[in-house]
Enzyme design. Sequence first.
Site, PDB file in Angstrom:
ATOM      1  N   TYR A 155       0.801  -1.145   0.142  1.00 41.86           N
ATOM      2  CA  TYR A 155       0.120   0.026   0.025  1.00 41.86           C
ATOM      3  C   TYR A 155       0.739   1.227   0.013  1.00 41.86           C
ATOM      4  O   TYR A 155       1.904   1.159   0.677  1.00 41.86           O
ATOM      5  CB  TYR A 155      -0.888  -0.181   1.254  1.00 41.86           C
ATOM      6  CG  TYR A 155      -1.631   1.376   1.402  1.00 41.86           C
ATOM      7  CD1 TYR A 155      -2.927   1.420   0.703  1.00 41.86           C
ATOM      8  CD2 TYR A 155      -1.289   2.485   1.937  1.00 41.86           C
ATOM      9  CE1 TYR A 155      -3.626   2.538   0.964  1.00 41.86           C
ATOM     10  CE2 TYR A 155      -1.912   3.448   2.132  1.00 41.86           C
ATOM     11  CZ  TYR A 155      -3.371   3.527   1.640  1.00 41.86           C
ATOM     12  OH  TYR A 155      -3.960   4.864   1.644  1.00 41.86           O
ATOM     13  N   GLU A 213      -3.683   7.711  -4.152  1.00 38.05           N
ATOM     14  CA  GLU A 213      -3.383   6.241  -3.512  1.00 38.05           C
ATOM     15  C   GLU A 213      -3.063   5.198  -4.483  1.00 38.05           C
ATOM     16  O   GLU A 213      -3.925   4.874  -5.578  1.00 38.05           O
ATOM     17  CB  GLU A 213      -4.840   6.052  -2.682  1.00 38.05           C
ATOM     18  CG  GLU A 213      -4.598   4.640  -2.032  1.00 38.05           C
ATOM     19  CD  GLU A 213      -5.878   4.440  -1.369  1.00 38.05           C
ATOM     20  OE1 GLU A 213      -5.938   4.721  -0.171  1.00 38.05           O
ATOM     21  OE2 GLU A 213      -6.923   4.047  -1.900  1.00 38.05           O
TER      22      GLU A 213
END
Length: 243
Positions: free
Chosen positions: A109, A197
Amino acid sequence: MNIYEHQAKDLLRSFNIPLLLGSVAYSMPEAVQVSKNLGGSFWVVKAQIHAGGRGKAGGIILCHSLTEVEQATEKLLHHPLVTPQTGAQGQQVKCVYIEQGCEIAREIYLSFTLNRHDGRVCLIASKGGGIAIEETAHHNPDSIEQIVIDPMIGLQPFHSQRLTKFLDLKEHLAEKFHTLITNLYLAYLKLDATLLEINPLVITAQGGLMALDAKMSFDDNALYRQPVLKTIYNQQDETSSEH
């Protein structure tokens, strides 16, 4: 302002972010034709909505044949998709994104967001991709690394070195990773983003880095100086009325 994954990826290509080939489709025949044009032996059909959590909600479907592409498109297109971020009513899927398949060795992530408390950009990384980052930060904070970037010096090599060590990246990926986060940081600043993101950023079976998903949000007050985003905003209005 939020945009779809395929729009975010189109923007990020100009910043040399490693991405798989893909294209948007608004109908089943178009989805099949896109898959044929991409080639390969498997594809991913992704529902395009302004919310995360699509994978767990069945909005991302791996297909190993054109028939499966048809079935996946039929399942998703013009139907509501309910994820933890949409609420019970879900969001209508007005288009799908067909992308090349990718052999994944590991998921990570990675995001840039605005730390409103400090008024600075924050780089967040976790060893696990596809996660609910808020829940992970609450229940297992040691699995997440956060770097608040001083705007006077910007993103520096020691930042990427710190993350390379935290993420246990092998030495041959260190330079690629530094280039990747440097380009993402540049995109974040240049496009007046409030969120960028990448979830997941993957290490491929071949040992490279690939941004498998991209989610971006922008400061509405900065649209006047972002012609490309103003165009996307207008296109989304047209899509809403036509589809």
